[in-house]
Design a protein around this motif. Structure first.
Motif, PDB file in Angstrom:
ATOM      1  N   MET A   1       0.817  -1.187   0.000  1.00 26.60           N
ATOM      2  CA  MET A   1       0.000   0.000   0.000  1.00 26.60           C
ATOM      3  C   MET A   1       0.869   1.263   0.000  1.00 26.60           C
ATOM      4  N   ALA A   2       2.012   1.205   0.670  1.00 30.48           N
ATOM      5  CA  ALA A   2       2.898   2.372   0.713  1.00 30.48           C
ATOM      6  C   ALA A   2       3.372   2.739  -0.690  1.00 30.48           C
ATOM      7  N   GLY A   3       3.659   1.729  -1.506  1.00 30.29           N
ATOM      8  CA  GLY A   3       4.090   1.990  -2.878  1.00 30.29           C
ATOM      9  C   GLY A   3       3.033   2.703  -3.691  1.00 30.29           C
ATOM     10  N   LEU A   4       1.785   2.293  -3.518  1.00 35.25           N
ATOM     11  CA  LEU A   4       0.683   2.945  -4.240  1.00 35.25           C
ATOM     12  C   LEU A   4       0.496   4.388  -3.780  1.00 35.25           C
ATOM     13  N   LEU A   5       0.627   4.615  -2.487  1.00 37.77           N
ATOM     14  CA  LEU A   5       0.517   5.982  -1.973  1.00 37.77           C
ATOM     15  C   LEU A   5       1.648   6.861  -2.499  1.00 37.77           C
ATOM     16  N   SER A  43       2.181  11.191   0.811  1.00 38.16           N
ATOM     17  CA  SER A  43       3.585  11.002   1.205  1.00 38.16           C
ATOM     18  C   SER A  43       3.689  10.710   2.698  1.00 38.16           C
ATOM     19  N   LEU A  44       2.935  11.455   3.484  1.00 32.22           N
ATOM     20  CA  LEU A  44       2.935  11.245   4.929  1.00 32.22           C
ATOM     21  C   LEU A  44       2.393   9.860   5.290  1.00 32.22           C
ATOM     22  N   ALA A  45       1.300   9.468   4.668  1.00 33.31           N
ATOM     23  CA  ALA A  45       0.728   8.139   4.938  1.00 33.31           C
ATOM     24  C   ALA A  45       1.714   7.038   4.560  1.00 33.31           C
ATOM     25  N   ALA A  46       2.377   7.178   3.419  1.00 29.73           N
ATOM     26  CA  ALA A  46       3.364   6.178   3.000  1.00 29.73           C
ATOM     27  C   ALA A  46       4.520   6.099   3.989  1.00 29.73           C
ATOM     28  N   ALA A  47       4.995   7.261   4.438  1.00 31.07           N
ATOM     29  CA  ALA A  47       6.095   7.278   5.407  1.00 31.07           C
ATOM     30  C   ALA A  47       5.683   6.596   6.711  1.00 31.07           C
ATOM     31  N   LEU A  48       4.467   6.843   7.144  1.00 33.38           N
ATOM     32  CA  LEU A  48       3.972   6.190   8.369  1.00 33.38           C
ATOM     33  C   LEU A  48       3.890   4.677   8.191  1.00 33.38           C
ATOM     34  N   THR A  57      -2.228   3.636   7.607  1.00 33.74           N
ATOM     35  CA  THR A  57      -3.413   3.034   6.999  1.00 33.74           C
ATOM     36  C   THR A  57      -4.623   3.927   7.228  1.00 33.74           C
ATOM     37  N   ASP A  58      -4.763   4.424   8.442  1.00 36.43           N
ATOM     38  CA  ASP A  58      -5.883   5.315   8.755  1.00 36.43           C
ATOM     39  C   ASP A  58      -5.853   6.571   7.888  1.00 36.43           C
ATOM     40  N   LEU A  59      -4.682   7.179   7.778  1.00 39.36           N
ATOM     41  CA  LEU A  59      -4.559   8.402   6.986  1.00 39.36           C
ATOM     42  C   LEU A  59      -4.804   8.117   5.511  1.00 39.36           C
ATOM     43  N   GLY A  60      -4.251   7.032   5.000  1.00 38.20           N
ATOM     44  CA  GLY A  60      -4.473   6.674   3.599  1.00 38.20           C
ATOM     45  C   GLY A  60      -5.944   6.474   3.288  1.00 38.20           C
ATOM     46  N   CYS A  61      -6.639   5.773   4.165  1.00 38.10           N
ATOM     47  CA  CYS A  61      -8.086   5.554   3.975  1.00 38.10           C
ATOM     48  C   CYS A  61      -8.861   6.864   4.069  1.00 38.10           C
TER      49      CYS A  61
END
Length: 75
Positions: A1-5, A43-48, A57-61
């Motif tokens: 998921m980080a890669g997609l973000l 970027s922040l969600a991926a870094a987390l 995950t929460d931020l990405g969603c």
């Protein structure tokens, strides 16, 4: 998921560089501003996620859900 973000963040930064903050013709100003925010938020969600923080995950969603709602409200 980080890669997609991260891929989404790169696409957003590219759009910002090409079109600026007003990249969506005919959209209200708030939607143009929100449409640019995933450049930072993805970027922040991926870094987390990469650092093992569950909040990524929460931020990405949240970014994806509010993005869909914002675009749906502009129709």
């Amino acid at each position: 998921m980080a890669g997609l973000l991260l891929m989404g963040a790169v696409a957003q930064v590219t759009d910002l560089l090409r079109h600026g903050l007003q990249g969506y013709d005919g959209a209200p100003g708030w939607l143009n501003l929100y449409g640019s925010s995933p450049a930072l938020l993805d970027s922040l969600a991926a870094a987390l996620l990469i650092t093992g923080k569950g909040r990524g995950t929460d931020l990405g969603c949240a970014v994806m859900t509010t993005g869909l709602a914002a675009r749906a409200s502009n129709r």
